[in-house]
Design a protein around this motif. Structure first.
Motif, PDB file in Angstrom:
ATOM      1  N   ALA A  17      20.445  77.044  50.708  1.00  0.00           N
ATOM      2  CA  ALA A  17      20.105  77.708  51.968  1.00  0.00           C
ATOM      3  C   ALA A  17      19.551  79.105  51.714  1.00  0.00           C
ATOM      4  O   ALA A  17      18.591  79.535  52.378  1.00  0.00           O
ATOM      5  N   GLY A  18      20.134  79.812  50.747  1.00  0.00           N
ATOM      6  CA  GLY A  18      19.649  81.153  50.426  1.00  0.00           C
ATOM      7  C   GLY A  18      18.235  81.149  49.885  1.00  0.00           C
ATOM      8  O   GLY A  18      17.395  81.956  50.292  1.00  0.00           O
ATOM      9  N   VAL A  19      17.940  80.234  48.973  1.00  0.00           N
ATOM     10  CA  VAL A  19      16.587  80.154  48.412  1.00  0.00           C
ATOM     11  C   VAL A  19      15.587  79.758  49.494  1.00  0.00           C
ATOM     12  O   VAL A  19      14.487  80.318  49.580  1.00  0.00           O
ATOM     13  N   TYR A  20      15.955  78.800  50.337  1.00  0.00           N
ATOM     14  CA  TYR A  20      15.065  78.383  51.427  1.00  0.00           C
ATOM     15  C   TYR A  20      14.763  79.546  52.359  1.00  0.00           C
ATOM     16  O   TYR A  20      13.611  79.762  52.749  1.00  0.00           O
ATOM     17  N   LEU A  21      15.783  80.307  52.730  1.00  0.00           N
ATOM     18  CA  LEU A  21      15.573  81.408  53.664  1.00  0.00           C
ATOM     19  C   LEU A  21      14.827  82.578  53.032  1.00  0.00           C
ATOM     20  O   LEU A  21      14.061  83.267  53.714  1.00  0.00           O
ATOM     21  N   VAL A  22      15.038  82.815  51.742  1.00  0.00           N
ATOM     22  CA  VAL A  22      14.319  83.901  51.076  1.00  0.00           C
ATOM     23  C   VAL A  22      12.822  83.608  51.029  1.00  0.00           C
ATOM     24  O   VAL A  22      11.992  84.521  51.086  1.00  0.00           O
ATOM     25  N   LEU A  23      12.440  82.346  50.968  1.00  0.00           N
ATOM     26  CA  LEU A  23      11.027  81.972  50.893  1.00  0.00           C
ATOM     27  C   LEU A  23      10.349  81.900  52.261  1.00  0.00           C
ATOM     28  O   LEU A  23       9.176  81.529  52.336  1.00  0.00           O
ATOM     29  N   ARG A  24      11.037  82.227  53.329  1.00  0.00           N
ATOM     30  CA  ARG A  24      10.451  82.211  54.669  1.00  0.00           C
ATOM     31  C   ARG A  24       9.506  83.394  54.840  1.00  0.00           C
ATOM     32  O   ARG A  24       9.533  84.350  54.067  1.00  0.00           O
ATOM     33  N   GLY A  25       8.692  83.358  55.880  1.00  0.00           N
ATOM     34  CA  GLY A  25       7.680  84.385  56.083  1.00  0.00           C
ATOM     35  C   GLY A  25       8.117  85.563  56.924  1.00  0.00           C
ATOM     36  O   GLY A  25       7.421  86.562  56.998  1.00  0.00           O
ATOM     37  N   ARG A  26       9.256  85.480  57.568  1.00  0.00           N
ATOM     38  CA  ARG A  26       9.733  86.566  58.421  1.00  0.00           C
ATOM     39  C   ARG A  26      10.854  87.329  57.722  1.00  0.00           C
ATOM     40  O   ARG A  26      11.496  86.819  56.812  1.00  0.00           O
ATOM     41  N   THR A  27      11.102  88.550  58.167  1.00  0.00           N
ATOM     42  CA  THR A  27      12.048  89.401  57.446  1.00  0.00           C
ATOM     43  C   THR A  27      13.504  89.049  57.697  1.00  0.00           C
ATOM     44  O   THR A  27      14.323  89.118  56.781  1.00  0.00           O
ATOM     45  N   PHE A  28      13.877  88.657  58.933  1.00  0.00           N
ATOM     46  CA  PHE A  28      15.279  88.372  59.210  1.00  0.00           C
ATOM     47  C   PHE A  28      15.803  87.174  58.418  1.00  0.00           C
ATOM     48  O   PHE A  28      16.906  87.256  57.860  1.00  0.00           O
ATOM     49  N   PRO A  29      15.064  86.061  58.316  1.00  0.00           N
ATOM     50  CA  PRO A  29      15.548  84.976  57.443  1.00  0.00           C
ATOM     51  C   PRO A  29      15.661  85.384  55.972  1.00  0.00           C
ATOM     52  O   PRO A  29      16.542  84.896  55.265  1.00  0.00           O
ATOM     53  N   VAL A  30      14.811  86.292  55.531  1.00  0.00           N
ATOM     54  CA  VAL A  30      14.911  86.767  54.142  1.00  0.00           C
ATOM     55  C   VAL A  30      16.217  87.530  53.943  1.00  0.00           C
ATOM     56  O   VAL A  30      16.907  87.350  52.929  1.00  0.00           O
ATOM     57  N   VAL A  31      16.589  88.349  54.902  1.00  0.00           N
ATOM     58  CA  VAL A  31      17.855  89.091  54.817  1.00  0.00           C
ATOM     59  C   VAL A  31      19.040  88.124  54.813  1.00  0.00           C
ATOM     60  O   VAL A  31      19.982  88.272  54.021  1.00  0.00           O
ATOM     61  N   LEU A  32      19.001  87.108  55.674  1.00  0.00           N
ATOM     62  CA  LEU A  32      20.073  86.106  55.688  1.00  0.00           C
ATOM     63  C   LEU A  32      20.117  85.325  54.380  1.00  0.00           C
ATOM     64  O   LEU A  32      21.199  85.001  53.881  1.00  0.00           O
ATOM     65  N   GLY A  33      18.961  85.021  53.821  1.00  0.00           N
ATOM     66  CA  GLY A  33      18.913  84.318  52.543  1.00  0.00           C
ATOM     67  C   GLY A  33      19.528  85.132  51.418  1.00  0.00           C
ATOM     68  O   GLY A  33      20.252  84.597  50.570  1.00  0.00           O
ATOM     69  N   LEU A  34      19.261  86.421  51.406  1.00  0.00           N
ATOM     70  CA  LEU A  34      19.880  87.282  50.394  1.00  0.00           C
ATOM     71  C   LEU A  34      21.398  87.332  50.568  1.00  0.00           C
ATOM     72  O   LEU A  34      22.142  87.346  49.579  1.00  0.00           O
ATOM     73  N   ALA A  35      21.860  87.344  51.805  1.00  0.00           N
ATOM     74  CA  ALA A  35      23.303  87.335  52.058  1.00  0.00           C
ATOM     75  C   ALA A  35      23.920  86.018  51.579  1.00  0.00           C
ATOM     76  O   ALA A  35      24.984  86.017  50.949  1.00  0.00           O
ATOM     77  N   PHE A  36      23.266  84.881  51.867  1.00  0.00           N
ATOM     78  CA  PHE A  36      23.772  83.590  51.397  1.00  0.00           C
ATOM     79  C   PHE A  36      23.809  83.524  49.875  1.00  0.00           C
ATOM     80  O   PHE A  36      24.756  82.991  49.289  1.00  0.00           O
ATOM     81  N   LEU A  37      22.790  84.061  49.223  1.00  0.00           N
ATOM     82  CA  LEU A  37      22.787  84.065  47.759  1.00  0.00           C
ATOM     83  C   LEU A  37      23.919  84.930  47.210  1.00  0.00           C
ATOM     84  O   LEU A  37      24.549  84.571  46.204  1.00  0.00           O
ATOM     85  N   SER A  38      24.195  86.051  47.857  1.00  0.00           N
ATOM     86  CA  SER A  38      25.296  86.889  47.382  1.00  0.00           C
ATOM     87  C   SER A  38      26.638  86.194  47.582  1.00  0.00           C
ATOM     88  O   SER A  38      27.539  86.305  46.744  1.00  0.00           O
ATOM     89  N   TYR A  39      26.799  85.443  48.687  1.00  0.00           N
ATOM     90  CA  TYR A  39      28.030  84.679  48.890  1.00  0.00           C
ATOM     91  C   TYR A  39      28.180  83.588  47.833  1.00  0.00           C
ATOM     92  O   TYR A  39      29.281  83.349  47.332  1.00  0.00           O
ATOM     93  N   ALA A  40      27.082  82.945  47.495  1.00  0.00           N
ATOM     94  CA  ALA A  40      27.127  81.902  46.458  1.00  0.00           C
ATOM     95  C   ALA A  40      27.507  82.500  45.110  1.00  0.00           C
ATOM     96  O   ALA A  40      28.308  81.915  44.363  1.00  0.00           O
ATOM     97  N   ILE A  41      26.974  83.654  44.798  1.00  0.00           N
ATOM     98  CA  ILE A  41      27.312  84.313  43.530  1.00  0.00           C
ATOM     99  C   ILE A  41      28.783  84.715  43.514  1.00  0.00           C
ATOM    100  O   ILE A  41      29.467  84.568  42.493  1.00  0.00           O
ATOM    101  N   ASN A  42      29.293  85.218  44.637  1.00  0.00           N
ATOM    102  CA  ASN A  42      30.702  85.595  44.706  1.00  0.00           C
ATOM    103  C   ASN A  42      31.605  84.387  44.502  1.00  0.00           C
ATOM    104  O   ASN A  42      32.603  84.459  43.768  1.00  0.00           O
ATOM    105  N   LEU A  43      31.285  83.272  45.145  1.00  0.00           N
ATOM    106  CA  LEU A  43      32.075  82.056  44.944  1.00  0.00           C
ATOM    107  C   LEU A  43      32.011  81.580  43.501  1.00  0.00           C
ATOM    108  O   LEU A  43      33.006  81.132  42.931  1.00  0.00           O
ATOM    109  N   PHE A  44      30.821  81.666  42.917  1.00  0.00           N
ATOM    110  CA  PHE A  44      30.658  81.249  41.529  1.00  0.00           C
ATOM    111  C   PHE A  44      31.500  82.114  40.594  1.00  0.00           C
ATOM    112  O   PHE A  44      32.195  81.595  39.708  1.00  0.00           O
ATOM    113  N   LEU A  45      31.447  83.430  40.775  1.00  0.00           N
ATOM    114  CA  LEU A  45      32.247  84.327  39.932  1.00  0.00           C
ATOM    115  C   LEU A  45      33.741  84.053  40.096  1.00  0.00           C
ATOM    116  O   LEU A  45      34.497  84.046  39.122  1.00  0.00           O
ATOM    117  N   PHE A  46      34.164  83.830  41.328  1.00  0.00           N
ATOM    118  CA  PHE A  46      35.572  83.586  41.581  1.00  0.00           C
ATOM    119  C   PHE A  46      36.017  82.245  40.998  1.00  0.00           C
ATOM    120  O   PHE A  46      37.116  82.128  40.454  1.00  0.00           O
TER     121      PHE A  46
END
Length: 115
Positions: A17-46
């Motif tokens: 979901a994060g990669v899909y949203l980061v590749l969108r053309g508008r800025t708000f989905p890009v921000v949400l995509g970055l947040a999803f990627l950070s959540y995925a990284i946090n889960l992975f580290l944990f």
């Protein structure tokens, strides 16, 4: 279903979901995509920390096993950094929208042709 499969699936869904949203053309989905990627990284580290339940986080000669406090510290640090990064990107997106009048990532209007 095992807990490992559940955590791996959650990490995969958040990453996709994060990669899909980061590749969108508008800025708000890009921000949400970055947040999803950070959540995925946090889960992975944990998940990589091999959490041990009912064990002390500090090594003592009297205890037979202990839990590693480093992954928990890394996740807490990553949460703070992700919050700061998200706030910065939201301010940049808002400033770009106010300056250009569009929320496209490249700053062009919807119907504008590329050079």
């Amino acid at each position: 279903m095992t807990m490992e499969l559940l955590i791996a699936s959650a990490i995969a869904v958040l990453t996709a979901a994060g990669v899909y949203l980061v590749l969108r053309g508008r800025t708000f989905p890009v921000v949400l995509g970055l947040a999803f990627l950070s959540y995925a990284i946090n889960l992975f580290l944990f998940a990589m920390g091999r959490l041990v339940i009912d064990q002390p986080p500090i090594y003592d000669k009297a205890t037979e096993s202990y839990t590693d406090p480093l992954p928990q510290a890394l996740v807490l640090t990553a949460i703070v950094i992700a919050f700061g990064m998200t706030a910065f990107v939201v301010i940049l997106a808002l400033r770009t929208f106010l300056e250009t009048g569009t929320d496209q990532v490249d700053g062009r209007e919807d119907g504008e042709a590329q050079p």
